[in-house]
Design an enzyme around this catalytic site. Structure first.
Site, mmCIF file in Angstrom:
data_model
loop_
_atom_site.group_PDB
_atom_site.id
_atom_site.type_symbol
_atom_site.label_atom_id
_atom_site.label_comp_id
_atom_site.label_asym_id
_atom_site.label_seq_id
_atom_site.Cartn_x
_atom_site.Cartn_y
_atom_site.Cartn_z
ATOM 1 N N GLU A 221 0.804 -1.232 0.000
ATOM 2 C CA GLU A 221 0.000 0.000 0.000
ATOM 3 C C GLU A 221 0.834 1.279 0.000
ATOM 4 O OE1 GLU A 221 -3.062 0.027 2.969
ATOM 5 O OE2 GLU A 221 -4.036 -1.755 2.179
ATOM 6 N N GLU A 408 -5.581 -8.647 0.872
ATOM 7 C CA GLU A 408 -6.217 -8.198 2.121
ATOM 8 C C GLU A 408 -7.677 -7.890 1.839
ATOM 9 O OE1 GLU A 408 -4.447 -5.024 4.401
ATOM 10 O OE2 GLU A 408 -2.413 -5.788 4.087
HETATM 11 C C1 FCB Z 1 -4.491 -2.165 5.507
HETATM 12 C C2 FCB Z 1 -3.107 -2.467 6.021
HETATM 13 C C3 FCB Z 1 -3.107 -3.492 7.124
HETATM 14 C C4 FCB Z 1 -4.239 -3.255 8.095
HETATM 15 C C5 FCB Z 1 -5.549 -3.151 7.370
HETATM 16 C C6 FCB Z 1 -6.736 -2.989 8.269
HETATM 17 O O1 FCB Z 1 -4.493 -0.956 4.878
HETATM 18 O O2 FCB Z 1 -2.298 -2.921 4.967
HETATM 19 O O3 FCB Z 1 -1.860 -3.463 7.750
HETATM 20 O O4 FCB Z 1 -3.998 -2.123 8.829
HETATM 21 O O5 FCB Z 1 -5.481 -2.057 6.490
#
Ligand code: FCB
Length: 501
Positions: A221, A408
């Site tokens: 990210e 994620e």
């Molecule tokens: C993402 C991050 C991860 C966590 C989630 C909730 O942006 O990559 O580390 O904080 O959000």
């Protein structure tokens, strides 16, 4: 609930009408007008998709689909001074009064550095085919450049071996926000050198773990680091400087390119499992009369990362003074790019890792609208269909798109679930998103895997230990692990290779 940070809100409202600080500004409930904005995407491609009967409850994914869960080093490991680890920007930041809601730091987090065997047993007991974790740069190269700390590398060697023994495939993120503090002292991601140091560090890790079928994720990210940590102040290093934020965009992307180069140089064995960058992306829908603004905001949110990586050029509408843009100096940003940079950034990758939490909507002035239900993370507007829109859009807009992984996707504990172990809201969230992922696969999107965020309750950055995203509960105090209902549900999904109940 997260605390609003008016200072950050103000700073970021100046930066961009869209306000890239997803972690602070997307607070509040409120329902926007229903707008006919969801893209109608036609099915494409002939790749075998999931079989689906009339009810989505029997959705199946293609054979070999990779099911996993994710963590990151700083959020779970603890033991921040053990075995020669150097300080990271998050150690420094968390130690500053007022930065973290509950005053917690990276120690003990979930104490994973010491309980890793137990955690890998959990991974195996859930039947996961893959586990995504990150390597802490300051464990491996404590000062960010130069001397390598063998004890740090040994920890990750043990982790990879432990996964192997359990038949679980590692997905390893090289950078999940824990920059060695000495590199920050020299400018951090605002400095071009940091990208070069990252390439060297990546080569060290590849060399140490070569021979394993690891999927490598380079930078996690870059948008969040650039705009919440450099342009904003809510994440480390907390600079509040938009020029530094834009420099951090380019230098993190360059770092990704350098890591790809280092992996190719390490030879085919190290590269068996492939490499790619992990981007947090979200559809940006237009409010009434806001098509142009939403297009620019899409540039700022998505194409500023996708275009350089997949097309070898930056979009020309993402940075500037217009509603929806990052309000920074476009010429200064362009001047950061040197000859060869975009070739390095766009060198073919094996995978694109997509992190999906929700969607955005802007009005014609670029103000971020509250259009979808907001989770206990105030920045998260929950819109499962947005995942379908995002995946099909990637398929349509990027002809050389590599296979996709969702690395994620998740939601924090819902206060409405009074016993956090019985997390019905999380089950509903995950189910709804998997339905949309399955729909995208059925429509020809080459999606190869899905990782839930997160395996464990952990240190959620500025929210500290107060906001819990785990499939597995980590009991405050004792740090005992208890699988939540969502873990049990996910175990059944994995066993069935799809949704069955
Ligand atoms: C993402 C991050 C991860 C966590 C989630 C909730 O942006 O990559 O580390 O904080 O959000």
């Amino acid at each position: 609930m997260p605390r609003p940070d008016p200072a950050v809100s103000r700073a970021l409202t100046r930066l961009t009408d869209l306000s890239l600080d997803r972690r602070t500004l997307l607070r509040g409930a409120g329902v926007a007008a229903a707008l006919g904005v969801v893209a109608a995407c036609s099915p494409r491609g002939s790749r075998p998709g999931p079989t689906r009967t009339a009810s989505p409850s029997s959705l199946r994914f293609p054979d070999g689909f990779r099911w996993g869960a994710a963590t990151s080093a700083f959020q779970v490991e603890g033991s921040t001074t053990a075995d020669g680890r150097g300080p990271s920007i998050w150690d420094t930041f968390a130690a500053e009064p007022g930065r973290i809601d509950d005053g917690s730091t990276g120690d003990p987090a979930a104490d994973h550095y010491r309980r890793w065997e137990e955690d890998l047993d959990l991974v195996a007991s859930l039947g996961l085919g893959s586990y995504r974790f990150s390597v802490a740069w300051p464990r491996v190269v404590p000062t960010g450049s130069g001397a390598v700390n063998q004890a740090g590398l040994d920890f990750y060697r043990r982790l990879v071996d432990g996964l192997r023994r359990r038949g679980v495939r590692p997905a390893v993120t090289l950078y999940h926000w824990d920059l060695p503090q000495p590199l920050q002292d020299a400018g951090g991601w605002a400095a071009r050198d940091t990208a070069e140091r990252f390439g060297e560090y990546a080569a060290v890790v590849f060399d140490a773990l070569a021979g394993e079928d690891v999927t490598w994720l380079t930078v996690n990210e870059p948008k969040t680091t650039a705009f919440v940590g450099y342009a904003g102040t809510e994440h480390a290093p907390g600079l509040g400087d938009v020029d530094a934020g834009l420099a951090a965009v380019h230098h993190q992307l360059l770092a990704h390119g350098r890591a790809v180069q280092a992996l190719r140089a390490a030879g085919p064995v190290a590269a068996t499992g492939g490499i790619g960058i992990a981007l947090n992306l979200q559809p940006v829908y237009p409010g009434i009369g806001a098509e142009e603004t939403a297009r620019r905001a899409d540039g700022a949110e998505n194409r500023l990362y996708l275009d350089p990586v997949l097309l070898g050029r930056y979009p020309d509408d993402a940075v500037g003074d217009l509603p929806g843009q990052v309000h920074g100096d476009a010429d200064r940003f362009a001047a950061l790019v040197r000859e060869g940079d975009l070739e390095a950034i766009s060198a073919p990758a094996d995978v694109l890792a997509v992190q999906y939490y929700g969607a955005a909507m802007v009005d014609r002035y670029g103000a971020w609208q509250s259009a979808f239900p907001t989770s206990a993370a105030g920045w998260q507007q929950v819109h499962p269909e947005g995942l379908y829109d995002l995946l099909t859009r990637l398929r349509d807009d990027y002809p050389d798109l590599p296979p996709l992984l969702i690395t994620e996707n998740g939601v924090p504990d819902d206060p409405a679930d009074t016993d956090p172990v019985h997390d019905a809201a999380r089950v509903a969230f995950l189910r709804a998103h998997l339905e949309q992922a399955g729909r995208a696969v059925a429509d020809g999107v080459d999606l190869r895997g899905y990782y839930a965020w997160s395996l464990l309750d952990n240190f959620e950055w500025a929210r500290g230990m107060s906001q819990r995203w785990g499939l597995v509960r980590v009991e405050p105090g004792t740090l005992d692990r208890t699988p939540k209902d969502s873990a049990r549900w996910y175990q059944r999904v994995v066993a069935a290779n799809g949704l069955v109940d």
